[in-house]
Each structure stands twice: as structure tokens, then as C-alpha cells.
Motif scaffolding. Structure first.
Motif, PDB file in Angstrom:
ATOM      1  N   GLY A 104       0.866  -1.181   0.000  1.00 33.38           N
ATOM      2  CA  GLY A 104       0.000   0.000   0.000  1.00 33.38           C
ATOM      3  C   GLY A 104       0.895   1.221   0.000  1.00 33.38           C
ATOM      4  N   PHE A 105       0.786   2.027  -1.028  1.00 30.48           N
ATOM      5  CA  PHE A 105       1.687   3.168  -1.143  1.00 30.48           C
ATOM      6  C   PHE A 105       1.099   4.398  -0.494  1.00 30.48           C
ATOM      7  CE2 PHE A 105       3.262   0.739  -4.842  1.00 30.48           C
ATOM      8  CZ  PHE A 105       4.567   0.619  -4.420  1.00 30.48           C
ATOM      9  N   ARG A 106       1.875   4.956   0.421  1.00 27.35           N
ATOM     10  CA  ARG A 106       1.562   6.287   0.933  1.00 27.35           C
ATOM     11  C   ARG A 106       2.342   7.303   0.133  1.00 27.35           C
ATOM     12  NH1 ARG A 106       2.972   4.654   6.900  1.00 27.35           N
ATOM     13  NH2 ARG A 106       4.949   4.801   5.834  1.00 27.35           N
ATOM     14  N   HIS A 107       3.377   6.817  -0.518  1.00 25.76           N
ATOM     15  CA  HIS A 107       4.244   7.658  -1.323  1.00 25.76           C
ATOM     16  C   HIS A 107       4.287   7.084  -2.727  1.00 25.76           C
ATOM     17  CE1 HIS A 107       5.759   9.447   2.379  1.00 25.76           C
ATOM     18  NE2 HIS A 107       5.950   8.224   2.845  1.00 25.76           N
ATOM     19  N   HIS A 108       4.786   7.861  -3.636  1.00 21.80           N
ATOM     20  CA  HIS A 108       5.032   7.359  -4.990  1.00 21.80           C
ATOM     21  C   HIS A 108       6.153   6.324  -4.881  1.00 21.80           C
ATOM     22  CE1 HIS A 108       6.293   7.308  -9.177  1.00 21.80           C
ATOM     23  NE2 HIS A 108       5.055   7.660  -9.431  1.00 21.80           N
ATOM     24  N   PRO A 109       6.085   5.202  -5.628  1.00 18.26           N
ATOM     25  CA  PRO A 109       7.095   4.148  -5.473  1.00 18.26           C
ATOM     26  C   PRO A 109       8.520   4.577  -5.787  1.00 18.26           C
ATOM     27  CG  PRO A 109       5.634   3.667  -7.313  1.00 18.26           C
ATOM     28  CD  PRO A 109       5.068   4.858  -6.598  1.00 18.26           C
ATOM     29  N   THR A 110       8.716   5.693  -6.464  1.00 15.37           N
ATOM     30  CA  THR A 110      10.075   6.164  -6.724  1.00 15.37           C
ATOM     31  C   THR A 110      10.436   7.350  -5.836  1.00 15.37           C
ATOM     32  OG1 THR A 110       9.293   7.554  -8.540  1.00 15.37           O
ATOM     33  CG2 THR A 110      10.091   5.351  -9.113  1.00 15.37           C
ATOM     34  N   ASP A 111       9.645   7.574  -4.788  1.00 10.84           N
ATOM     35  CA  ASP A 111       9.935   8.640  -3.834  1.00 10.84           C
ATOM     36  C   ASP A 111      11.283   8.347  -3.159  1.00 10.84           C
ATOM     37  OD1 ASP A 111       9.478  10.852  -2.079  1.00 10.84           O
ATOM     38  OD2 ASP A 111       8.781   9.433  -0.548  1.00 10.84           O
ATOM     39  N   ARG A 112      12.159   9.330  -3.131  1.00  8.21           N
ATOM     40  CA  ARG A 112      13.509   9.143  -2.600  1.00  8.21           C
ATOM     41  C   ARG A 112      13.499   8.639  -1.153  1.00  8.21           C
ATOM     42  NH1 ARG A 112      18.757  10.787  -3.940  1.00  8.21           N
ATOM     43  NH2 ARG A 112      20.099  10.957  -2.122  1.00  8.21           N
ATOM     44  N   SER A 113      12.628   9.182  -0.319  1.00 11.55           N
ATOM     45  CA  SER A 113      12.608   8.749   1.090  1.00 11.55           C
ATOM     46  C   SER A 113      12.187   7.281   1.215  1.00 11.55           C
ATOM     47  CB  SER A 113      11.695   9.650   1.924  1.00 11.55           C
ATOM     48  OG  SER A 113      10.359   9.559   1.477  1.00 11.55           O
ATOM     49  N   LEU A 114      11.265   6.847   0.367  1.00 12.55           N
ATOM     50  CA  LEU A 114      10.845   5.447   0.389  1.00 12.55           C
ATOM     51  C   LEU A 114      11.999   4.543  -0.057  1.00 12.55           C
ATOM     52  CD1 LEU A 114       8.672   3.232   0.641  1.00 12.55           C
ATOM     53  CD2 LEU A 114       8.085   3.701  -1.734  1.00 12.55           C
ATOM     54  N   LEU A 115      12.681   4.917  -1.127  1.00 11.22           N
ATOM     55  CA  LEU A 115      13.803   4.111  -1.607  1.00 11.22           C
ATOM     56  C   LEU A 115      14.929   4.059  -0.580  1.00 11.22           C
ATOM     57  CD1 LEU A 115      13.872   5.263  -5.335  1.00 11.22           C
ATOM     58  CD2 LEU A 115      12.988   3.125  -4.409  1.00 11.22           C
ATOM     59  N   GLU A 116      15.182   5.161   0.103  1.00  6.29           N
ATOM     60  CA  GLU A 116      16.218   5.162   1.139  1.00  6.29           C
ATOM     61  C   GLU A 116      15.822   4.265   2.311  1.00  6.29           C
ATOM     62  OE1 GLU A 116      16.809   9.301   1.998  1.00  6.29           O
ATOM     63  OE2 GLU A 116      18.140   9.576   0.284  1.00  6.29           O
ATOM     64  N   ALA A 117      14.533   4.268   2.658  1.00  4.58           N
ATOM     65  CA  ALA A 117      14.068   3.406   3.746  1.00  4.58           C
ATOM     66  C   ALA A 117      14.227   1.938   3.377  1.00  4.58           C
ATOM     67  CB  ALA A 117      12.610   3.718   4.073  1.00  4.58           C
ATOM     68  N   VAL A 118      13.929   1.582   2.131  1.00  3.55           N
ATOM     69  CA  VAL A 118      14.106   0.200   1.674  1.00  3.55           C
ATOM     70  C   VAL A 118      15.581  -0.176   1.721  1.00  3.55           C
ATOM     71  CG1 VAL A 118      13.925  -1.342  -0.324  1.00  3.55           C
ATOM     72  CG2 VAL A 118      12.022   0.151   0.268  1.00  3.55           C
ATOM     73  N   LEU A 119      16.441   0.715   1.239  1.00  5.30           N
ATOM     74  CA  LEU A 119      17.879   0.455   1.252  1.00  5.30           C
ATOM     75  C   LEU A 119      18.394   0.286   2.684  1.00  5.30           C
ATOM     76  CD1 LEU A 119      20.516   0.199  -0.300  1.00  5.30           C
ATOM     77  CD2 LEU A 119      20.730   2.688  -0.211  1.00  5.30           C
ATOM     78  N   ASP A 120      17.955   1.140   3.596  1.00  6.41           N
ATOM     79  CA  ASP A 120      18.365   1.017   5.007  1.00  6.41           C
ATOM     80  C   ASP A 120      17.923  -0.320   5.585  1.00  6.41           C
ATOM     81  OD1 ASP A 120      19.553   3.512   4.953  1.00  6.41           O
ATOM     82  OD2 ASP A 120      17.839   4.533   5.888  1.00  6.41           O
ATOM     83  N   GLY A 121      16.691  -0.723   5.268  1.00  9.42           N
ATOM     84  CA  GLY A 121      16.190  -2.012   5.770  1.00  9.42           C
ATOM     85  C   GLY A 121      17.003  -3.176   5.232  1.00  9.42           C
ATOM     86  N   LEU A 122      17.355  -3.124   3.956  1.00  9.22           N
ATOM     87  CA  LEU A 122      18.162  -4.192   3.378  1.00  9.22           C
ATOM     88  C   LEU A 122      19.557  -4.232   4.005  1.00  9.22           C
ATOM     89  CD1 LEU A 122      17.208  -3.907  -0.379  1.00  9.22           C
ATOM     90  CD2 LEU A 122      16.660  -5.774   1.181  1.00  9.22           C
ATOM     91  N   ARG A 123      20.118  -3.081   4.251  1.00  3.08           N
ATOM     92  CA  ARG A 123      21.448  -3.050   4.886  1.00  3.08           C
ATOM     93  C   ARG A 123      21.413  -3.639   6.294  1.00  3.08           C
ATOM     94  NH1 ARG A 123      22.973   2.897   2.754  1.00  3.08           N
ATOM     95  NH2 ARG A 123      23.973   2.270   0.821  1.00  3.08           N
ATOM     96  N   ARG A 124      20.340  -3.391   7.018  1.00  2.00           N
ATOM     97  CA  ARG A 124      20.230  -3.949   8.372  1.00  2.00           C
ATOM     98  C   ARG A 124      20.076  -5.463   8.327  1.00  2.00           C
ATOM     99  NH1 ARG A 124      17.131   0.740   9.361  1.00  2.00           N
ATOM    100  NH2 ARG A 124      15.237  -0.350   8.845  1.00  2.00           N
ATOM    101  N   ARG A 125      19.382  -5.966   7.307  1.00  2.00           N
ATOM    102  CA  ARG A 125      19.168  -7.415   7.196  1.00  2.00           C
ATOM    103  C   ARG A 125      20.430  -8.139   6.748  1.00  2.00           C
ATOM    104  NH1 ARG A 125      15.116 -10.687   8.635  1.00  2.00           N
ATOM    105  NH2 ARG A 125      15.332 -11.857   6.727  1.00  2.00           N
ATOM    106  N   LEU A 126      21.251  -7.468   5.964  1.00  2.00           N
ATOM    107  CA  LEU A 126      22.440  -8.142   5.432  1.00  2.00           C
ATOM    108  C   LEU A 126      23.555  -7.856   6.355  1.00  2.00           C
ATOM    109  CD1 LEU A 126      22.018  -7.312   1.665  1.00  2.00           C
ATOM    110  CD2 LEU A 126      21.396  -9.403   2.839  1.00  2.00           C
TER     111      LEU A 126
END
Length: 126
Positions: A104-126
Motif C-alpha cells: 500500500g503506497f503512501r508515497h510514490h514508489p520512486t519517492d527518494r525517502s521510500l527508496l532510502e528506507a528500503v535500502l536502510d532495511g536491506l542493509r540492516r538485514r544483510l
């Protein structure tokens, strides 16, 4: 030639990397049967997959561990291209072992803050 430890997954070699081409894992398929994108969330249903699935299917199912997990997270953990991971996950959805939910998008899927949050989450998992 030294073969990587089992936690690195099958078919990996320390010096050569993956010994089996990623698209052989999906039998050459590049289109998933279920509509999945990188932010789709998959969750195990508790049902055992019917039929014979490959070891990568089992690994993907194991990575879901009872909580919603994004396709991107699973692809990163499996060290497979996203399209191959989508095919594997779609197989698991088709056999009833996983359910998939579009984000469910609260933001546009290419929104910079959303992409940074995904990247941060992936870094924490790896």
C-alpha cells in the motif's frame, strides 16, 4: 577448488561464485505467474508445497519465517536476480505455500525517502 559453506547456499564456490546460472533455477522462466514487484510482501500460509520444488524454493520459503517479507529482501538473501526470485515466489504462491500482497503506497514508489528506507532495511538485514 573449495566449495562454500552450506550457509552460503548450494552451488556456490569461494573463488568462482555461483556455479549454476541464475536462470537455470527458474528453468529459464522470466515471467512470474503472480503479479509481484520488489515491494510486494509475501507470507507463508503454513501449507506445505505440493509437488517437487527445488532447493531455492525451500530457501525462499524459509526466509519468510512467519512474517511479511518483501521480494527485494528475499532476492538479496538468495543472491539471485529479482526476476528469478519473483518466479520462485510465484511458484510458491501458486502451490499455496505463500500469500502475496501488493504494498500500500503512501508515497510514490520512486519517492527518494521510500527508496532510502528500503535500502536502510536491506542493509540492516544483510
Amino acid at each position: 577448488m573449495s566449495v562454500a559453506a552450506p550457509q552460503d547456499g548450494p552451488w556456490l564456490d569461494d573463488a568462482a561464485g555461483r556455479l549454476v546460472r541464475p536462470y537455470t533455477v527458474s528453468n529459464g522462466r522470466t515471467k512470474p505467474s503472480a503479479p509481484l514487484d520488489l515491494l510486494s510482501l509475501v507470507m507463508p500460509t503454513g501449507a506445505l508445497p505440493a509437488g517437487q520444488l527445488g532447493p531455492e524454493h525451500s530457501q525462499a520459503l524459509g526466509l519468510c519465517d512467519g512474517r511479511p517479507t518483501s521480494v527485494a529482501e528475499i532476492a538479496a538473501q538468495l543472491r539471485l536476480p529479482a526476476v528469478v526470485t519473483k518466479v520462485l515466489l510465484a511458484d510458491l504462491v501458486d502451490c499455496g505455500a505463500l500469500t502475496a500482497k501488493a504494498p500500500g503506497f503512501r508515497h510514490h514508489p520512486t519517492d527518494r525517502s521510500l527508496l532510502e528506507a528500503v535500502l536502510d532495511g536491506l542493509r540492516r538485514r544483510l
